[in-house]
Motif scaffolding. Structure first.
Motif, PDB file in Angstrom:
ATOM      1  N   UNK A   1      -4.748  11.071  -6.940  1.00  0.00           N
ATOM      2  CA  UNK A   1      -5.273  11.027  -5.587  1.00  0.00           C
ATOM      3  C   UNK A   1      -5.274   9.578  -5.084  1.00  0.00           C
ATOM      4  N   UNK A   2      -4.824   9.420  -3.843  1.00  0.00           N
ATOM      5  CA  UNK A   2      -4.797   8.092  -3.220  1.00  0.00           C
ATOM      6  C   UNK A   2      -5.848   8.079  -2.134  1.00  0.00           C
ATOM      7  N   UNK A   3      -6.919   7.315  -2.350  1.00  0.00           N
ATOM      8  CA  UNK A   3      -8.038   7.256  -1.416  1.00  0.00           C
ATOM      9  C   UNK A   3      -7.871   6.023  -0.536  1.00  0.00           C
ATOM     10  N   UNK A   4      -7.629   6.271   0.753  1.00  0.00           N
ATOM     11  CA  UNK A   4      -7.467   5.152   1.694  1.00  0.00           C
ATOM     12  C   UNK A   4      -8.682   5.008   2.596  1.00  0.00           C
ATOM     13  N   UNK A   5      -9.803   5.543   2.130  1.00  0.00           N
ATOM     14  CA  UNK A   5     -11.006   5.491   2.958  1.00  0.00           C
ATOM     15  C   UNK A   5     -11.533   4.078   3.162  1.00  0.00           C
TER      16      UNK A   5
ATOM     17  N   UNK B   1      -4.710  -0.004   9.311  1.00  0.00           N
ATOM     18  CA  UNK B   1      -3.879   0.194   8.131  1.00  0.00           C
ATOM     19  C   UNK B   1      -3.703   1.671   7.831  1.00  0.00           C
ATOM     20  N   UNK B   2      -4.774   2.468   8.009  1.00  0.00           N
ATOM     21  CA  UNK B   2      -4.660   3.910   7.769  1.00  0.00           C
ATOM     22  C   UNK B   2      -3.694   4.556   8.746  1.00  0.00           C
ATOM     23  N   UNK B   3      -3.713   4.108  10.002  1.00  0.00           N
ATOM     24  CA  UNK B   3      -2.786   4.698  10.980  1.00  0.00           C
ATOM     25  C   UNK B   3      -1.337   4.357  10.638  1.00  0.00           C
ATOM     26  N   UNK B   4      -1.104   3.122  10.178  1.00  0.00           N
ATOM     27  CA  UNK B   4       0.263   2.753   9.808  1.00  0.00           C
ATOM     28  C   UNK B   4       0.742   3.523   8.589  1.00  0.00           C
ATOM     29  N   UNK B   5      -0.149   3.697   7.609  1.00  0.00           N
ATOM     30  CA  UNK B   5       0.230   4.462   6.420  1.00  0.00           C
ATOM     31  C   UNK B   5       0.502   5.918   6.755  1.00  0.00           C
ATOM     32  N   UNK B   6      -0.222   6.438   7.730  1.00  0.00           N
ATOM     33  CA  UNK B   6      -0.011   7.836   8.117  1.00  0.00           C
ATOM     34  C   UNK B   6       1.363   8.045   8.730  1.00  0.00           C
ATOM     35  N   UNK B   7       1.936   7.000   9.309  1.00  0.00           N
ATOM     36  CA  UNK B   7       3.267   7.125   9.915  1.00  0.00           C
ATOM     37  C   UNK B   7       4.387   7.117   8.881  1.00  0.00           C
ATOM     38  N   UNK B   8       4.079   6.661   7.668  1.00  0.00           N
ATOM     39  CA  UNK B   8       5.108   6.518   6.641  1.00  0.00           C
ATOM     40  C   UNK B   8       5.192   7.778   5.797  1.00  0.00           C
ATOM     41  N   UNK B   9       6.379   8.135   5.301  1.00  0.00           N
ATOM     42  CA  UNK B   9       6.511   9.332   4.451  1.00  0.00           C
ATOM     43  C   UNK B   9       5.873   9.096   3.082  1.00  0.00           C
ATOM     44  N   UNK B  10       5.692  10.184   2.367  1.00  0.00           N
ATOM     45  CA  UNK B  10       5.052  10.093   1.062  1.00  0.00           C
ATOM     46  C   UNK B  10       6.012   9.661  -0.054  1.00  0.00           C
TER      47      UNK B  10
ATOM     48  N   UNK C   1       0.824  -1.202   0.000  1.00  0.00           N
ATOM     49  CA  UNK C   1       0.000   0.000   0.000  1.00  0.00           C
ATOM     50  C   UNK C   1       0.862   1.258   0.000  1.00  0.00           C
ATOM     51  N   UNK C   2       1.974   1.208   0.727  1.00  0.00           N
ATOM     52  CA  UNK C   2       2.885   2.358   0.756  1.00  0.00           C
ATOM     53  C   UNK C   2       3.484   2.609  -0.628  1.00  0.00           C
ATOM     54  N   UNK C   3       3.893   1.503  -1.303  1.00  0.00           N
ATOM     55  CA  UNK C   3       4.417   1.657  -2.669  1.00  0.00           C
ATOM     56  C   UNK C   3       3.349   2.246  -3.595  1.00  0.00           C
ATOM     57  N   UNK C   4       2.110   1.753  -3.433  1.00  0.00           N
ATOM     58  CA  UNK C   4       1.025   2.274  -4.281  1.00  0.00           C
ATOM     59  C   UNK C   4       0.786   3.749  -4.014  1.00  0.00           C
ATOM     60  N   UNK C   5       0.821   4.179  -2.750  1.00  0.00           N
ATOM     61  CA  UNK C   5       0.596   5.583  -2.439  1.00  0.00           C
ATOM     62  C   UNK C   5       1.724   6.460  -2.965  1.00  0.00           C
ATOM     63  N   UNK C   6       2.972   5.981  -2.825  1.00  0.00           N
ATOM     64  CA  UNK C   6       4.110   6.764  -3.334  1.00  0.00           C
ATOM     65  C   UNK C   6       4.031   6.907  -4.853  1.00  0.00           C
ATOM     66  N   UNK C   7       3.647   5.826  -5.532  1.00  0.00           N
ATOM     67  CA  UNK C   7       3.538   5.888  -6.990  1.00  0.00           C
ATOM     68  C   UNK C   7       2.410   6.824  -7.419  1.00  0.00           C
TER      69      UNK C   7
END
Length: 314
Positions: free
Chosen positions: A18-22, A28-37, A5-11
């Motif tokens: 727009x990357x919709x993680x709703x 999973x959203x909290x973990x992604x929020x901790x990772x840089x863009x 998911x992080x790779x998908x958001x960075x790409x």
């Protein structure tokens, strides 16, 4: 999954989408929020320009260390052999020594005999072609006798034993190392030098001079067959010329060279086997390295013996 998911958001952000993680779970959203863009690119390691002096110095040190290890193994083997001859407690079994002698001696007679016979025949054939121009056919016996007794028989026998026995020693010891058999010997208190190295080196050092004499006789016989068949030389004339052309010191010189070749092949092959890795591929690498080192060592030692013979007038 989070890494995907992080790779998908960075790409997506890199492509300005727009990357919709709703639809993702809260965790999973909290973990992604901790990772840089963006992913951090790894810094390339600094590559220093090639330095020939450093490479030469490293190779020189490796060679000196290898020579020191081989010298230490030779000294240790000689010490153990002296203790065994004095009936001091040494883990050298007679059955192991006999098995190694059989493998390094009688089992190698066929190939040593065939190769040396053909070498003698080739020398006689080439010599006959040249000497016939000067009506000196009889001196083919001198050529064959001196070349075989002094150089060809010890060198060819050493090369044969490097490929046949030296490679087998290295492969056997490397296999025992990979199967942890050498570790088991050390655990029960049996030195590897006594049980493995000593009988192998002694067998090859004893068998090589005898194989040299055998190969010399076969090489001279090969020259004899070609000379009698191609030239107008009687068998008695060839034998008489051969005996008068080869002094005894040539046989002694070849005998000493063969002993040194056997000792070198045995020690270097055992050391290469002991220094091998523990995988199946390392067994083949050790065998190949033992053959190459043995052949190069035989030729290098023969050059040294040639200089020594020239210095002492043999």
């Amino acid at each position: 999954m989070i890494e995907f998911l992080w790779d998908a958001r960075c790409a997506a952000l890199k492509a300005k989408w727009n990357f919709d993680d709703g639809g993702l779970p809260e965790a999973a959203r909290r973990l992604l929020a901790l990772l840089p863009n963006t992913r951090a690119t790894a810094a390339r390691p600094l590559q220093s320009p090639p330095d020939p002096l450093t490479w030469i110095g490293g190779k020189t040190l490796d060679i000196l260390i290898a020579i020191g290890d081989v010298g230490g193994l030779v000294f240790l083997t000689a010490r153990k052999a002296a203790l065994a001859a004095a009936s001091t407690r040494v883990y050298l079994r007679a059955i192991d020594l006999r098995a190694n002698l059989r493998d390094a001696g009688p089992s190698a007679l066929l190939i040593v005999g065939v190769v040396n016979f053909l070498i003698g025949a080739i020398l006689a054939f080439v010599g006959a072609v040249q000497l016939r121009r000067f009506a000196a056919d009889v001196f083919v016996a001198n050529l064959v006798g001196l070349a075989v007794a002094r150089e060809m028989a010890p060198v060819m026998t050493g090369i044969i034993m490097s490929g046949r026995t030296g490679g087998a020693y290295a492969a056997r010891i490397a296999t025992m190392l990979g199967n942890e058999e050498l570790d088991a010997l050390e655990v029960v208190g049996i030195p590897v030098t006594d049980y493995i190295v000593l009988p192998s080196v002694l067998a090859l050092a004893v068998a090589m001079p005898l194989l040299y004499l055998y190969g010399t006789l076969l090489g001279m016989f090969g020259g004899f067959v070609v000379s009698v068949a191609m030239l107008s030389i009687t068998p008695l004339r060839f034998v008489h010329q051969l005996l008068s052309a080869i002094p005894l010191d040539q046989f002694v010189f070849g005998f000493v060279k063969s002993f040194a070749f056997g000792l070198m092949i045995g020690v270097t092959s055992c050391r290469i086997g002991l220094m091998a890795g523990r995988s199946a591929a390392d067994v083949g690498i050790a065998a190949t390295r033992a053959v190459v080192v043995g052949i190069v060592g035989v030729i290098a030692m023969d050059a040294i013996f040639a200089v020594i013979a020239n210095a002492i007038g043999i």
